[in-house]
Write a protein that holds these residues in place. Sequence first.
Motif, PDB file in Angstrom:
ATOM      1  N   ARG A 183      41.744 -93.910   6.667  1.00 27.42           N
ATOM      2  CA  ARG A 183      40.937 -93.898   5.446  1.00 27.42           C
ATOM      3  C   ARG A 183      40.842 -95.302   4.834  1.00 27.42           C
ATOM      4  NH1 ARG A 183      38.614 -89.774   3.217  1.00 27.42           N
ATOM      5  NH2 ARG A 183      39.317 -87.675   3.663  1.00 27.42           N
ATOM      6  N   VAL A 227      38.215 -97.022   6.659  1.00 25.60           N
ATOM      7  CA  VAL A 227      36.913 -96.502   6.235  1.00 25.60           C
ATOM      8  C   VAL A 227      36.521 -97.088   4.879  1.00 25.60           C
ATOM      9  CG1 VAL A 227      35.684 -94.412   5.537  1.00 25.60           C
ATOM     10  CG2 VAL A 227      37.137 -94.380   7.563  1.00 25.60           C
ATOM     11  N   VAL A 237      29.489 -96.244   8.774  1.00 23.37           N
ATOM     12  CA  VAL A 237      30.744 -95.663   9.251  1.00 23.37           C
ATOM     13  C   VAL A 237      30.736 -94.151   9.081  1.00 23.37           C
ATOM     14  CG1 VAL A 237      31.834 -96.212   7.025  1.00 23.37           C
ATOM     15  CG2 VAL A 237      33.265 -95.651   8.971  1.00 23.37           C
ATOM     16  N   SER A 238      31.232 -93.491  10.111  1.00 18.29           N
ATOM     17  CA  SER A 238      31.512 -92.065  10.026  1.00 18.29           C
ATOM     18  C   SER A 238      33.016 -91.892  10.126  1.00 18.29           C
ATOM     19  CB  SER A 238      30.839 -91.288  11.157  1.00 18.29           C
ATOM     20  OG  SER A 238      29.437 -91.323  11.005  1.00 18.29           O
ATOM     21  N   PHE A 239      33.511 -90.831   9.507  1.00 17.25           N
ATOM     22  CA  PHE A 239      34.952 -90.606   9.537  1.00 17.25           C
ATOM     23  C   PHE A 239      35.242 -89.112   9.592  1.00 17.25           C
ATOM     24  CE2 PHE A 239      38.648 -89.413   6.852  1.00 17.25           C
ATOM     25  CZ  PHE A 239      39.625 -89.750   7.770  1.00 17.25           C
ATOM     26  N   VAL A 240      36.113 -88.726  10.506  1.00 17.54           N
ATOM     27  CA  VAL A 240      36.562 -87.337  10.587  1.00 17.54           C
ATOM     28  C   VAL A 240      38.074 -87.298  10.733  1.00 17.54           C
ATOM     29  CG1 VAL A 240      36.403 -85.151  11.844  1.00 17.54           C
ATOM     30  CG2 VAL A 240      34.436 -86.666  11.771  1.00 17.54           C
ATOM     31  N   GLU A 241      38.702 -86.469   9.918  1.00 21.72           N
ATOM     32  CA  GLU A 241      40.104 -86.131  10.166  1.00 21.72           C
ATOM     33  C   GLU A 241      40.116 -84.785  10.877  1.00 21.72           C
ATOM     34  OE1 GLU A 241      42.621 -84.454   7.081  1.00 21.72           O
ATOM     35  OE2 GLU A 241      44.257 -85.754   7.726  1.00 21.72           O
ATOM     36  N   THR A 257      41.751 -81.532  12.138  1.00 23.51           N
ATOM     37  CA  THR A 257      42.898 -80.709  11.766  1.00 23.51           C
ATOM     38  C   THR A 257      43.563 -80.183  13.031  1.00 23.51           C
ATOM     39  OG1 THR A 257      41.694 -80.064   9.798  1.00 23.51           O
ATOM     40  CG2 THR A 257      43.628 -78.754  10.363  1.00 23.51           C
ATOM     41  N   MET A 274      35.019 -80.326   7.665  1.00 26.40           N
ATOM     42  CA  MET A 274      35.067 -80.964   8.973  1.00 26.40           C
ATOM     43  C   MET A 274      33.873 -80.515   9.817  1.00 26.40           C
ATOM     44  SD  MET A 274      38.341 -81.301  11.446  1.00 26.40           S
ATOM     45  CE  MET A 274      38.391 -79.942  12.579  1.00 26.40           C
ATOM     46  N   VAL A 327      30.821 -82.442   8.742  1.00 26.57           N
ATOM     47  CA  VAL A 327      30.879 -83.839   9.191  1.00 26.57           C
ATOM     48  C   VAL A 327      30.556 -83.929  10.679  1.00 26.57           C
ATOM     49  CG1 VAL A 327      32.361 -85.856   9.490  1.00 26.57           C
ATOM     50  CG2 VAL A 327      32.549 -84.487   7.428  1.00 26.57           C
ATOM     51  N   VAL A 354      28.476 -90.352   8.396  1.00 25.74           N
ATOM     52  CA  VAL A 354      29.025 -89.509   7.342  1.00 25.74           C
ATOM     53  C   VAL A 354      30.545 -89.573   7.371  1.00 25.74           C
ATOM     54  CG1 VAL A 354      28.756 -87.526   8.851  1.00 25.74           C
ATOM     55  CG2 VAL A 354      29.161 -87.137   6.447  1.00 25.74           C
ATOM     56  N   ILE A 355      31.148 -89.650   6.204  1.00 25.74           N
ATOM     57  CA  ILE A 355      32.607 -89.660   6.159  1.00 25.74           C
ATOM     58  C   ILE A 355      33.108 -88.385   5.501  1.00 25.74           C
ATOM     59  CG2 ILE A 355      32.673 -92.178   6.022  1.00 25.74           C
ATOM     60  CD1 ILE A 355      33.754 -91.717   3.117  1.00 25.74           C
ATOM     61  N   GLN A 356      34.269 -87.952   5.987  1.00 29.74           N
ATOM     62  CA  GLN A 356      34.900 -86.787   5.396  1.00 29.74           C
ATOM     63  C   GLN A 356      35.556 -87.220   4.090  1.00 29.74           C
ATOM     64  OE1 GLN A 356      37.609 -85.010   8.105  1.00 29.74           O
ATOM     65  NE2 GLN A 356      37.496 -82.997   7.148  1.00 29.74           N
ATOM     66  N   GLY A 357      35.150 -86.602   3.000  1.00 33.42           N
ATOM     67  CA  GLY A 357      35.709 -86.985   1.714  1.00 33.42           C
ATOM     68  C   GLY A 357      35.052 -86.189   0.611  1.00 33.42           C
TER      69      GLY A 357
END
Lengths: 398, 211
Positions: free
Chosen positions: A339, A342, A352-356, A358, B56, B59, B69-72
Motif C-alpha cells: 500500500r 501504491v 496503478v492498480s492494486f489488489v490485496e 485474501t 476484491m 477490483v 483501479v486500487i483496492q481501497g
Amino acid sequence: MNDTPPAQGPLGRAPGPGPTNHTATLCTREPMRLDSGGELGPITVAYQTQGVLNAERSNAILVCHALTGDHYMQGPHPVTGKPGWWEIVVGPGRVIDTRRYFVICSNVLGGCLGTTGPREINPATGQPWGLGFPVITIGDMVRAQALLLDHLGIDTLFCAIGGSMGAMQVLQWAVAYPERVRAAVPIAGSWRHSAQNIAFNEVGRQAIMADPDWSGGDYLSEGRVPRRGLAVARMTAHITYLSEPALHRKFGRKLQNPTGVSYGFDADFQVESYLRHQGASFVKRFDANSYLFITRAMDYFDLAAAHDGVLARAFQGTKTRFCVISFSSDWLFPTAESRAVVRALNAAAARVSFVEVTTDKGHDAFLLDEPAFHDTLSGFLNGLAEQAGLPPAPEDPS
Amino acid sequence: MTPASPTGAIRYDLQLIADMVPPGARVLDVGCGDGELLAHLSITKQIDGRGIELSMAGVRAAVGRGVAVIQGDADTDLRDYPDGAFDYAILSQTLQATEHPRDVLANLLRIADRAIVSFPNFGHWRSRLQLLTLGKMPVSEYLPHQWWNTPNIHFCTIRDFLLLCRDMGIVVERALALDEHGRPRSISGVGPLANVLGAQGVFVLRRSTRA
C-alpha cells in the motif's frame, strides 16, 4: 476461469517453443560497474526463455525470481529433477501465456545456478570467489538483466513481473529504466527491506557462519559444505514464508509417531520433520555464500533512500503501468508495504492498480494455486495486451 | 474473463454522469465497482482514468478491463492523492456509505477541480411517507437494507447536502433530480421540489476559490 491446457504436446497453431535454457557471457569489453563502486566482468548470465519474440520485439515479459529461486520457471530442475517454480503460472495457455508472450527469466547476479556468483571461479585467483565476491545490490542484479536484454536485442519490456525479492527487482526496473518497462507487476514485495526482514536474514547468515564447515567462506576449496548452518537458515526463513493458520491447518500439533512423544529431541512433531526436510533438501540445491550475498542485497534495498526518503520522487513522471499485488496473510511483506508503494505511485500520478488477495497461504501464495491472484494477473496482462495491440493467443484445437 | 462490450450501453445513471465528463479529462472514480463507467469513458472519451473500489471482485473485474483501479475506500485512500491530480472526481452512490462524508467531499475537491456526486435522496416522498405512516426507517427497492445492516450510515436529503455545500463554500455548478428509474426530472435540481420528487440527486461541484 482460465483454461488448463495439457502441459505438453502441440497446442494450437504455431505453438511457441517450450522452455529453452541458455547462458550468455556479458561485459566482455568492459566490466560492469557495481553500486559498491567495484567492478565485475566478464559475467555469465544463465536464463530460460519460453515462447517466441515477435517481429516488433514488443511481447517480452521478464520474470524476476525470489531469493532462493532460479531461472527454471519450467522444469525439470537440473539439480532436484522437480518441476519449475512457476510452472503453474508460466506456460502455453496459462496466466502468462507463452503462446502470446516471450518470457525470460534469468538467474540473478550472485546466484548459484549458472550466473556469476560466489560459487563460480574468480579468474584472478583460479579459486571460487567465496567471500571475495563483491557485495552486490538489487540494482546490480537489475543492471545485469538489462545487459542481458541488450544482448537479446530487446529494448522495451512488455512487462516485468516478480514476487518477493522479484518484486524488488521489478520496482528497481521501473525506477532505473522507466522507459524500458511498459508495465510492472510487483507481487508480495516492498520498496525497502523492513527491520524485521533484515533481522530474519541476519539470523540465517549467522547460522551459516556459525557452522564450522563454512570455513570463513572457503568451504568449496576445502571440499566442505556448511549443511547444518544453511539448513537452519532455510528452516527459519521457511517459517516466514507461511502463515500461522496455514501451518496449523497443515500440521497442527500432529505427531510423527501417533503413539506418543519420545521424551527426547527427535522430530516428534510433524512440523519439525517438515522443516528439517525443507532444510535438508535446500542445501542440495543452494550455495551458502550465495545465500549470504543475496540476502545482503535485499537488506540494502531501499528505493526511497536516493530520493531523500520520499518514495514518490523515485516514480516521478513514470509512464509505466503498475499492478501491485499483496496477500492478506503475508507477514514477511505485509499488505501495508504494498500500500505504501501504491500511495507513492498515486502521489506520482502513475497508472496503478492494486489488489490485496485474501488468502491464508502467507507470503508463498504467489508460488501456489491461488485463483484470485491468477485471475488478477491474467486480467491485467490481457487488458494491457489488448491496449498494446498484441494478437491474442491462438485457440486450442479441441 | 468476459471482456466488456466496448461500445455497449451502460446503466442510465452512469451514462448521465458520463455525459458530464469532457473528452480527455483526468478522472478518478471513487467506488468504481467493476470499472464499467471508467472503461466506457476511456473508450468513448479517451479519458485518463483511475478507480478506487472496496471489493476484491470489483477490483479484479476492473483490472481485467484494463482500468487502473486500487483496492481501497473513500475515507482512507483519497488523502494519498496530491492536490489537483484530476480534472473530475466521481463519487456515485457512495457518499452515504462513507464514515466522514464531509472530509470525503473536501478531499474530492482538493484532488480534483470538479466533483460529480450522486446519492439517494432520503427526502424523497416515498421515504417521507414510510416514516410518516409506518413510523419505520424507509426500505425500498432502491434502499433495500434494514436499519441494522445497512452500509448507508450517513443518509441525507438533497436539502441537507446543499446546506453542507454552502457551509463548505462549494459551488454547485449543475444539479439534477432523478426519478426512480434514474432519469432526470425536468425540475430544478436544487429547488424544494427536487427534495420531494428526486429519488436521487446528481451534482457537479467545484471549489468556490476557483474561477
